[in-house]
Design a protein around this motif. Structure first.
Motif, PDB file in Angstrom:
ATOM      1  N   GLU A 228      89.491  -2.546 -31.833  1.00 21.95           N
ATOM      2  CA  GLU A 228      88.900  -3.607 -31.006  1.00 21.95           C
ATOM      3  C   GLU A 228      88.104  -3.088 -29.813  1.00 21.95           C
ATOM      4  O   GLU A 228      87.291  -3.833 -29.244  1.00 21.95           O
ATOM      5  CB  GLU A 228      89.995  -4.543 -30.498  1.00 21.95           C
ATOM      6  N   ASN A 229      88.352  -1.837 -29.374  1.00 23.19           N
ATOM      7  CA  ASN A 229      87.625  -1.344 -28.188  1.00 23.19           C
ATOM      8  C   ASN A 229      86.911  -0.025 -28.441  1.00 23.19           C
ATOM      9  O   ASN A 229      86.414   0.597 -27.494  1.00 23.19           O
ATOM     10  CB  ASN A 229      88.580  -1.210 -26.997  1.00 23.19           C
ATOM     11  N   ALA A 230      86.840   0.405 -29.691  1.00 23.24           N
ATOM     12  CA  ALA A 230      86.242   1.708 -29.997  1.00 23.24           C
ATOM     13  C   ALA A 230      84.793   1.790 -29.535  1.00 23.24           C
ATOM     14  O   ALA A 230      84.297   2.874 -29.189  1.00 23.24           O
ATOM     15  CB  ALA A 230      86.346   1.992 -31.492  1.00 23.24           C
ATOM     16  N   HIS A 231      84.098   0.646 -29.501  1.00 22.02           N
ATOM     17  CA  HIS A 231      82.694   0.637 -29.057  1.00 22.02           C
ATOM     18  C   HIS A 231      82.564   0.912 -27.566  1.00 22.02           C
ATOM     19  O   HIS A 231      81.440   1.134 -27.076  1.00 22.02           O
ATOM     20  CB  HIS A 231      82.047  -0.718 -29.393  1.00 22.02           C
ATOM     21  N   GLU A 232      83.697   0.926 -26.830  1.00 23.92           N
ATOM     22  CA  GLU A 232      83.653   1.161 -25.384  1.00 23.92           C
ATOM     23  C   GLU A 232      84.306   2.483 -24.976  1.00 23.92           C
ATOM     24  O   GLU A 232      84.613   2.685 -23.799  1.00 23.92           O
ATOM     25  CB  GLU A 232      84.333   0.003 -24.642  1.00 23.92           C
ATOM     26  N   ASN A 253      95.755   7.586 -32.071  1.00 28.60           N
ATOM     27  CA  ASN A 253      96.660   7.387 -33.209  1.00 28.60           C
ATOM     28  C   ASN A 253      97.697   6.325 -32.896  1.00 28.60           C
ATOM     29  O   ASN A 253      98.517   6.500 -31.990  1.00 28.60           O
ATOM     30  CB  ASN A 253      97.358   8.697 -33.572  1.00 28.60           C
ATOM     31  N   MET A 254      97.696   5.245 -33.641  1.00 23.97           N
ATOM     32  CA  MET A 254      98.678   4.182 -33.464  1.00 23.97           C
ATOM     33  C   MET A 254      99.981   4.532 -34.182  1.00 23.97           C
ATOM     34  O   MET A 254     100.022   5.436 -35.015  1.00 23.97           O
ATOM     35  CB  MET A 254      98.129   2.855 -33.993  1.00 23.97           C
ATOM     36  N   SER A 255     101.019   3.774 -33.882  1.00 17.15           N
ATOM     37  CA  SER A 255     102.345   4.031 -34.439  1.00 17.15           C
ATOM     38  C   SER A 255     102.979   2.738 -34.926  1.00 17.15           C
ATOM     39  O   SER A 255     102.642   1.657 -34.434  1.00 17.15           O
ATOM     40  CB  SER A 255     103.258   4.639 -33.370  1.00 17.15           C
ATOM     41  N   PRO A 256     103.898   2.829 -35.857  1.00 18.09           N
ATOM     42  CA  PRO A 256     104.673   1.632 -36.225  1.00 18.09           C
ATOM     43  C   PRO A 256     105.494   1.163 -35.036  1.00 18.09           C
ATOM     44  O   PRO A 256     105.676   1.888 -34.052  1.00 18.09           O
ATOM     45  CB  PRO A 256     105.591   2.144 -37.351  1.00 18.09           C
ATOM     46  N   THR A 257     106.009  -0.049 -35.112  1.00 18.62           N
ATOM     47  CA  THR A 257     106.859  -0.544 -34.039  1.00 18.62           C
ATOM     48  C   THR A 257     108.219   0.144 -34.094  1.00 18.62           C
ATOM     49  O   THR A 257     108.568   0.801 -35.084  1.00 18.62           O
ATOM     50  CB  THR A 257     107.078  -2.062 -34.152  1.00 18.62           C
ATOM     51  N   ILE A 258     109.007  -0.037 -33.031  1.00 20.00           N
ATOM     52  CA  ILE A 258     110.336   0.567 -33.014  1.00 20.00           C
ATOM     53  C   ILE A 258     111.260  -0.073 -34.042  1.00 20.00           C
ATOM     54  O   ILE A 258     112.318   0.462 -34.341  1.00 20.00           O
ATOM     55  CB  ILE A 258     110.979   0.487 -31.611  1.00 20.00           C
ATOM     56  N   ALA A 269      91.288   2.909 -34.973  1.00 20.85           N
ATOM     57  CA  ALA A 269      89.861   3.124 -35.188  1.00 20.85           C
ATOM     58  C   ALA A 269      89.724   4.411 -36.002  1.00 20.85           C
ATOM     59  O   ALA A 269      89.855   5.510 -35.445  1.00 20.85           O
ATOM     60  CB  ALA A 269      89.133   3.234 -33.853  1.00 20.85           C
ATOM     61  N   GLN A 270      89.504   4.263 -37.290  1.00 20.40           N
ATOM     62  CA  GLN A 270      89.579   5.407 -38.198  1.00 20.40           C
ATOM     63  C   GLN A 270      88.641   6.545 -37.788  1.00 20.40           C
ATOM     64  O   GLN A 270      88.956   7.713 -37.970  1.00 20.40           O
ATOM     65  CB  GLN A 270      89.287   4.962 -39.623  1.00 20.40           C
ATOM     66  N   LYS A 271      87.501   6.186 -37.215  1.00 17.70           N
ATOM     67  CA  LYS A 271      86.541   7.207 -36.799  1.00 17.70           C
ATOM     68  C   LYS A 271      87.126   8.151 -35.758  1.00 17.70           C
ATOM     69  O   LYS A 271      86.724   9.323 -35.658  1.00 17.70           O
ATOM     70  CB  LYS A 271      85.296   6.514 -36.238  1.00 17.70           C
ATOM     71  N   TYR A 272      88.090   7.658 -34.987  1.00 16.14           N
ATOM     72  CA  TYR A 272      88.612   8.439 -33.861  1.00 16.14           C
ATOM     73  C   TYR A 272      90.018   9.008 -34.109  1.00 16.14           C
ATOM     74  O   TYR A 272      90.549   9.710 -33.244  1.00 16.14           O
ATOM     75  CB  TYR A 272      88.646   7.569 -32.596  1.00 16.14           C
ATOM     76  N   VAL A 273      90.613   8.710 -35.257  1.00 17.68           N
ATOM     77  CA  VAL A 273      91.963   9.204 -35.529  1.00 17.68           C
ATOM     78  C   VAL A 273      91.943  10.727 -35.589  1.00 17.68           C
ATOM     79  O   VAL A 273      91.072  11.335 -36.222  1.00 17.68           O
ATOM     80  CB  VAL A 273      92.507   8.621 -36.845  1.00 17.68           C
ATOM     81  N   LYS A 274      92.898  11.336 -34.907  1.00 18.48           N
ATOM     82  CA  LYS A 274      92.952  12.798 -34.817  1.00 18.48           C
ATOM     83  C   LYS A 274      94.029  13.360 -35.733  1.00 18.48           C
ATOM     84  O   LYS A 274      95.053  12.721 -35.975  1.00 18.48           O
ATOM     85  CB  LYS A 274      93.244  13.214 -33.372  1.00 18.48           C
ATOM     86  N   THR A 275      93.811  14.553 -36.227  1.00 17.19           N
ATOM     87  CA  THR A 275      94.816  15.255 -37.017  1.00 17.19           C
ATOM     88  C   THR A 275      95.911  15.742 -36.082  1.00 17.19           C
ATOM     89  O   THR A 275      95.639  16.405 -35.077  1.00 17.19           O
ATOM     90  CB  THR A 275      94.192  16.449 -37.750  1.00 17.19           C
ATOM     91  N   ARG A 276      97.140  15.398 -36.411  1.00 19.01           N
ATOM     92  CA  ARG A 276      98.252  15.816 -35.558  1.00 19.01           C
ATOM     93  C   ARG A 276      98.515  17.309 -35.716  1.00 19.01           C
ATOM     94  O   ARG A 276      98.247  17.898 -36.760  1.00 19.01           O
ATOM     95  CB  ARG A 276      99.516  15.033 -35.920  1.00 19.01           C
ATOM     96  N   ARG A 277      99.090  17.882 -34.683  1.00 19.69           N
ATOM     97  CA  ARG A 277      99.464  19.287 -34.744  1.00 19.69           C
ATOM     98  C   ARG A 277     100.631  19.487 -35.704  1.00 19.69           C
ATOM     99  O   ARG A 277     101.402  18.561 -35.965  1.00 19.69           O
ATOM    100  CB  ARG A 277      99.845  19.800 -33.358  1.00 19.69           C
ATOM    101  N   LEU A 278     100.795  20.691 -36.187  1.00 20.60           N
ATOM    102  CA  LEU A 278     101.945  21.000 -37.040  1.00 20.60           C
ATOM    103  C   LEU A 278     103.233  20.728 -36.281  1.00 20.60           C
ATOM    104  O   LEU A 278     103.350  21.053 -35.093  1.00 20.60           O
ATOM    105  CB  LEU A 278     101.910  22.468 -37.479  1.00 20.60           C
ATOM    106  N   PHE A 279     104.196  20.135 -36.978  1.00 20.46           N
ATOM    107  CA  PHE A 279     105.488  19.885 -36.345  1.00 20.46           C
ATOM    108  C   PHE A 279     106.367  21.117 -36.504  1.00 20.46           C
ATOM    109  O   PHE A 279     106.682  21.539 -37.620  1.00 20.46           O
ATOM    110  CB  PHE A 279     106.174  18.675 -36.978  1.00 20.46           C
TER     111      PHE A 279
END
Length: 368
Positions: A228-232, A253-258, A269-279
């Motif tokens: 909803e705000n990726a354009h800003e 990166n969004m998360s499921p609810t608790i 915003a799929q364009k901005y999703v980042k690859t997480r670091r190795l756990f």
């Protein structure tokens, strides 16, 4: 209120100034010297005068130290940091919030005091107060002052909706926090108010940030990027850099609810999703823990089950979190037979595991 704290911290010893980022490491012998000086109300040793002048340009009084330095005693539990959800209620209604349904409930005042005292006795030196929206809790100011008086360095996670109020600015001017971490959801009123589903929220937010900048408060912004705000995004970064000059991080990166619902993931915003670091594991449950509004402690905001109830079991139950943490680090409940354990980028407590007879997914930490 004390001007300095001296405290054990993960096998070391520190001198800290509440509300300031810099600290001074000292050997155990000087920690013991300060313990005695404060107990006997002696003047500050010469090395402390030099250290405070160099670190904070802070002169010390010529008299005794009892009113100036708070000495944190060693704790047998060895924890250093904790986060506390003072409540889960919020004055915003963001669709991607990891809390899902935001019920305003929690401990009464006497139990809040008991919990904060337990955190101090567990060794917690850095405490994050979060929510929900922490600043709308009617007992936030009193709890914040009490925790500060116990000798904890306080970080507050907030949506910033209350920072424009004079009483909040006066509180933080009198008792400066270690950090104010504030979420930013848009660069215009139309976008910000639509995301928070709160009319006039952007105007209140910007007035609060303007007041905080004027007061020199230690604000750090979390720029939250959603569909909803990726354009800003660029405009939000410009607000952080040019209007306020606050340091910031960008979260995408969004998360499921608790409670395990996946609805927030649709806001990514799929364009901005980042690859997480190795756990590769973490020390949560051993030196850090999380407490929910009812005084139930878990290893972190992600791994909420199993847990211990500090209000019914007492501080003695806290060391069980170490074993719980180790068990959560080994979770592969959603990845049976997985051959990518060494290259997995997902924190293990997020994996699907049986809970109360059902499969449930834990959430990641709140984007604040």
């Amino acid at each position: 209120m004390h001007s300095l704290i001296t405290s054990p911290f993960l096998g070391q010893y520190l001198v800290l100034r509440p509300g300031h980022g810099r600290g001074v490491g000292i050997p155990e012998s000087r920690y013991e010297e300060l313990r005695v000086a404060v107990a006997d109300d002696r003047p500050a040793p010469s090395w402390l005068h030099e250290a405070t002048a160099q670190a904070w340009q802070m002169p010390l009084p010529d008299g005794g130290l009892r009113e100036t330095v708070l000495v944190r005693e060693r704790s047998p539990y060895g924890y250093a940091k904790a986060s506390w959800e003072i409540n889960l209620g919020c004055d915003h209604d963001c669709g991607f919030c990891y809390l899902g349904e935001k019920r305003f409930e929690g401990l009464n005042w006497d139990d809040k005091l008991r919990l904060l005292t337990m955190l101090r006795d567990a060794g917690v030196l850095w405490l994050q107060i979060t929510g929900g929206e922490a600043l709308i809790d009617r007992e936030f100011a009193a709890a914040y002052e009490y925790a500060t008086g116990l000798g904890m360095m306080i970080q507050i996670s907030t949506n910033g909706s209350q920072l424009h109020k004079v009483r909040m600015q006066e509180l933080f001017a009198r008792l400066r926090p270690y950090r104010l971490t504030v979420s930013l959801y848009g660069a215009t009123g139309a976008t910000y108010d639509a995301i928070t589903r709160n009319r006039g929220a952007f105007d209140r937010f910007t007035r609060g940030l303007d007041a905080s900048r004027e007061a020199g408060l230690p604000v750090r912004l979390n720029v939250i990027v959603a569909e909803e705000n990726a354009h800003e995004v660029d405009a939000m970064v410009s607000l952080a850099e040019d209007r306020w000059g606050f340091p910031y991080q960008v979260f995408t990166n969004m998360s499921p609810t608790i409670h395990g619902e996946a609805e927030p993931l649709a806001s990514q915003a799929q364009k901005y999703v980042k690859t997480r670091r190795l756990f590769t594991g973490c020390n949560t449950g051993h030196t850090f823990f999380h407490v929910n509004p009812h005084g139930i402690a878990s290893v972190c905001k992600i791994g909420r089950d199993p847990n211990v109830n500090l209000m019914t079991e007492g501080l003695e139950a806290l060391p069980r979190l170490g074993g719980i943490s180790e068990s959560l680090q080994l979770r592969t409940g959603g990845c049976s037979g997985c051959s990518k354990v060494g290259t997995c980028r997902t924190c293990r407590p997020r994996h699907l595991v049986p809970y109360s007879g059902q499969h449930r997914r834990s959430s990641s930490s709140k984007a604040q």
